[in-house]
Design an enzyme around this catalytic site. Structure first.
Site, PDB file in Angstrom:
ATOM      1  N   THR A   1       0.701  -1.210   0.050  1.00 14.35           N
ATOM      2  CA  THR A   1      -0.127   0.128   0.008  1.00 14.35           C
ATOM      3  C   THR A   1       0.663   1.238   0.064  1.00 14.35           C
ATOM      4  OG1 THR A   1      -0.095  -0.030   2.345  1.00 14.35           O
ATOM      5  CG2 THR A   1      -1.995  -1.104   1.046  1.00 14.35           C
TER       6      THR A   1
ATOM      7  N   LYS B   1       0.532  -6.775   4.920  1.00 21.37           N
ATOM      8  CA  LYS B   1       0.740  -7.497   6.200  1.00 21.37           C
ATOM      9  C   LYS B   1       0.609  -6.332   7.389  1.00 21.37           C
ATOM     10  CE  LYS B   1       5.780  -6.693   6.081  1.00 21.37           C
ATOM     11  NZ  LYS B   1       7.153  -7.331   5.898  1.00 21.37           N
TER      12      LYS B   1
ATOM     13  N   GLY C   1      11.642  14.391  -2.214  1.00 16.09           N
ATOM     14  CA  GLY C   1      10.869  14.913  -3.122  1.00 16.09           C
ATOM     15  C   GLY C   1      10.405  13.901  -4.363  1.00 16.09           C
TER      16      GLY C   1
ATOM     17  N   GLU D   1      18.896  17.729  -5.381  1.00 17.85           N
ATOM     18  CA  GLU D   1      19.614  16.512  -4.819  1.00 17.85           C
ATOM     19  C   GLU D   1      20.786  15.967  -5.383  1.00 17.85           C
ATOM     20  OE1 GLU D   1      17.107  13.820  -2.484  1.00 17.85           O
ATOM     21  OE2 GLU D   1      15.433  14.819  -3.499  1.00 17.85           O
TER      22      GLU D   1
ATOM     23  N   HIS E   1      22.105   5.486   1.671  1.00 15.26           N
ATOM     24  CA  HIS E   1      22.109   6.832   1.628  1.00 15.26           C
ATOM     25  C   HIS E   1      23.312   7.569   2.455  1.00 15.26           C
ATOM     26  CE1 HIS E   1      20.439  11.009   2.240  1.00 15.26           C
ATOM     27  NE2 HIS E   1      19.521  10.742   1.556  1.00 15.26           N
TER      28      HIS E   1
ATOM     29  N   ARG F   1      20.441   4.556  -8.208  1.00  9.15           N
ATOM     30  CA  ARG F   1      19.222   5.448  -8.501  1.00  9.15           C
ATOM     31  C   ARG F   1      19.706   6.906  -8.294  1.00  9.15           C
ATOM     32  NH1 ARG F   1      15.064   7.366  -4.796  1.00  9.15           N
ATOM     33  NH2 ARG F   1      16.644   6.540  -3.170  1.00  9.15           N
TER      34      ARG F   1
ATOM     35  N   LEU G   1       9.652   7.956  -6.153  1.00 13.77           N
ATOM     36  CA  LEU G   1       8.324   8.322  -6.158  1.00 13.77           C
ATOM     37  C   LEU G   1       7.691   8.447  -7.527  1.00 13.77           C
ATOM     38  CD1 LEU G   1       8.140  10.859  -2.899  1.00 13.77           C
ATOM     39  CD2 LEU G   1       7.324   8.321  -3.120  1.00 13.77           C
TER      40      LEU G   1
HETATM   41  C1  SIN Z   1      16.437  12.128   0.402  1.00 13.39           C
HETATM   42  O1  SIN Z   1      15.620  12.994   0.571  1.00 13.39           O
HETATM   43  O2  SIN Z   1      17.738  12.414   0.341  1.00 13.39           O
HETATM   44  C2  SIN Z   1      15.979  10.769  -0.064  1.00 13.39           C
HETATM   45  C3  SIN Z   1      15.202  10.892  -1.244  1.00 13.39           C
HETATM   46  C4  SIN Z   1      15.408   9.711  -2.002  1.00 13.39           C
HETATM   47  O3  SIN Z   1      16.097   8.605  -1.732  1.00 13.39           O
HETATM   48  O4  SIN Z   1      14.965   9.775  -3.174  1.00 13.39           O
END
Ligand code: SIN
Length: 543
Positions: free
Chosen positions: A32, A55, A69, A135, A251, A394, A400
């Site tokens: 979801t 789950k 974003g 970013e 990250h 990525r 998103l």
């Molecule tokens: C972030 O806000 O640094 C992560 C965003 C993402 O992983 O796409």
């Protein structure tokens, strides 16, 4: 209450369906988050009979935690889809499927417009248009955001509200245990355990996996507890191909919680760097100087690896993110500010201690750009899938976007594929016992040997732990998760061992350079004994 009632949306209680008739859904969606809800809502609009299974509770996955974003080249800005495509391909370190990148990135503006029509509200700039930030890896300001740094929560709020308003049947606390096929190998349903632990079968003409990632393979991650690789394991066991599994993105900036900090760790969004914060080591020396032309805003794999090297050089377990020069930090980044405040840090005056942690799985179930896997009737969308958008690393905030675009495209693909197709035969339940490694031991060994910096001996040691895992019947959510973690860890290690080079997020200390012959994806399947094997093409390359 019958299954018919439930499919018509007049109930969302699991027990109604699980005790219901044997009516077949057109589509069962597992998960979801952004991809699952986008697919389910669109499938409903197309007239399909849809059931959603999770789950946990509605929206309990990774989407809610996304901060930065949605990356999208909006019309009427100085940006372009071509520039967004170029940045995605550059970040992907040679492994993106460029046709897929063009298609999915090109679908971004319409997907965002559709989401706004569903009620999502993005932060506005002075001209009233969505404000845009930057970013890592982006050469333009193209990341739109909501609630400052709470974009995922807003995306989810809008989609969940639409689901509730439309009476979408959502079965909460029901865990999927097996994708069921008929004798011809086509999907015929889903085996589940209900909240009471009772097994049941949901007959379905198609199943869409949208279960998110596998951050819980590691001791520290930005992912919530539910991110245990469930969909990838279900797909592999159903015979689907998976690829790019070795590319786990760490990250660069997760709030440092001290030695031994485990579980879901607070993210410090890359947008903080996009708006001027700088990375320095504990002695105040810039971390990325001379590493990449984009400096602290280099693609994520580059920055995470630079931090890892600097931590090793300085004998520390963190570096510092200095955001003291940013005005209005608390208002612009309220989520990060709250996490820092809870740790006794004021980013307005104190550099924030940060360290890399497992964040996003770039690989997954092999699908086309509409979510079709290699198994007829099985679809995947979002982080669980490998469309070819991300390659070996990525680009920030492309996930998103991918969930929105591929989620809706998968619904259309299901509707097309089912039109005129004959219904599947009887679903065969196999119910085989699954290997289940001890979760703590698995997380320790994966963190030690399959994080940033891998080598053959460590990968072999990690694989040995999994080979020794006992086989048990899946009787609970925890069992299903442990089985999934064990299966996906083994598959990931298989690919990571085969890739004898360093590329994107896959850093091999024993093979520190790119190799031209590895400029291709590695595909993994399970053999009849449930062990991961390379497909022939990849195996030939590994020789
Ligand atoms: C972030 O806000 O640094 C992560 C965003 C993402 O992983 O796409």
């Amino acid at each position: 209450m019958t299954t018919e009632d439930l499919l018509a949306g007049s109930s969302s209680r699991a027990e109604d369906l699980l005790a219901g008739s044997s009516s077949r859904a057109d589509l069962v969606v597992v998960g979801t988050g952004v991809a699952g809800l986008s697919a389910a809502l669109r499938a409903r609009e197309l007239g399909l009979r849809v059931v959603v299974v999770t789950k946990a509770g509605l929206g309990d996955g990774s989407t809610r935690w996304a901060q930065g974003g949605v990356a999208v080249a909006l019309p009427g800005t100085a940006d372009s889809v071509a520039a967004h495509v170029a940045d995605t391909v550059a970040a992907g370190a040679g492994l993106c499927d460029e046709a897929v990148v063009r298609e999915l990135v090109g679908g971004g503006p319409a997907a965002v417009a559709a989401l706004r029509q569903r009620g999502a509200v993005f932060d506005a700039g002075p001209d009233g248009a969505p404000a845009r930030t930057r970013e890592g890896g982006h050469t333009a300001f193209r990341v739109i955001h909501a609630g400052g740094d709470a974009t995922g929560a807003e995306v989810l709020r809008a989609l969940a509200a639409a689901a509730v308003a439309g009476g979408l049947p959502v079965l909460e606390r029901v865990v999927a245990t097996e994708v069921l096929c008929d004798d011809a190998g086509a999907v015929a349903g889903l085996a589940v355990l209900g909240a009471d632990g009772e097994p049941a079968v949901l007959p379905a003409r198609a199943v869409l996996l949208a279960t998110g990632g596998l951050g819980q393979l590691y001791a520290a991650t930005t992912n919530p507890d539910v991110a245990t690789g469930d969909g990838l394991a279900l797909a592999l066991r159903a015979g689907a191909a998976a690829a790019d599994l070795e590319f786990v993105q760490f990250h660069p900036t997760v709030l440092h919680g001290g030695p031994g900090a485990r579980g879901r760790r607070p993210l410090v969004t890359e947008a903080v760097r996009g708006e001027g914060a700088v990375l320095v080591d504990v002695a105040g020396v810039p971390v990325t100087a001379g590493v990449h032309p984009l400096g602290d805003l280099a693609p994520r794999d580059v920055v995470a690896a630079a931090i890892t090297r600097r931590m090793a050089a300085t004998g520390t377990d963190h570096v510092l993110l200095d955001a003291t020069g940013l005005a209005g930090f608390a208002a612009r980044f309220p989520t990060v500010w709250a996490a820092c405040a809870a740790a006794g840090i004021d980013p307005a005056t104190d550099p924030v201690p940060v360290t890399p942690a497992a964040h996003y799985h770039c690989g997954g179930v092999v699908t086309d750009s509409s979510g079709r896997s290699t198994v007829p009737g099985l679809y995947a969308a979002g982080e669980v899938a490998r469309t070819g958008l991300h390659g070996a690393n990525r680009l920030a905030s492309n996930s998103l976007l991918e969930g929105l675009v591929v989620g809706a495209a998968a619904a259309t693909a299901v509707a097309r594929d089912l039109a005129g197709a004959s219904p599947p035969g009887t679903a065969r339940v196999i119910g085989a016992p699954q290997p289940m490694a001890d979760r703590d031991a698995l997380q320790q060994v994966m963190s030690t040997h399959a994080g940033i910096g891998r080598h053959a001996r460590g990968l072999d040691a990690a694989a040995a732990l999994l080979l020794a895992a006992p086989q048990r019947q899946v009787r609970s959510v925890a069992d299903a998760e442990d089985a999934a973690l064990t299966t996906v860890a083994a598959a990931l290690l298989c690919a990571a061992s085969a890739r004898t080079e360093t590329r994107g997020c896959h850093v091999r200390t024993d093979h520190p350079h790119h190799r031209q012959r590895w400029r291709r994806s590695i595909t993994v399947r399970l053999d009849v004994a449930g062990r991961p094997v390379l497909d022939e093409h990849a195996a030939a390359g590994a020789a």
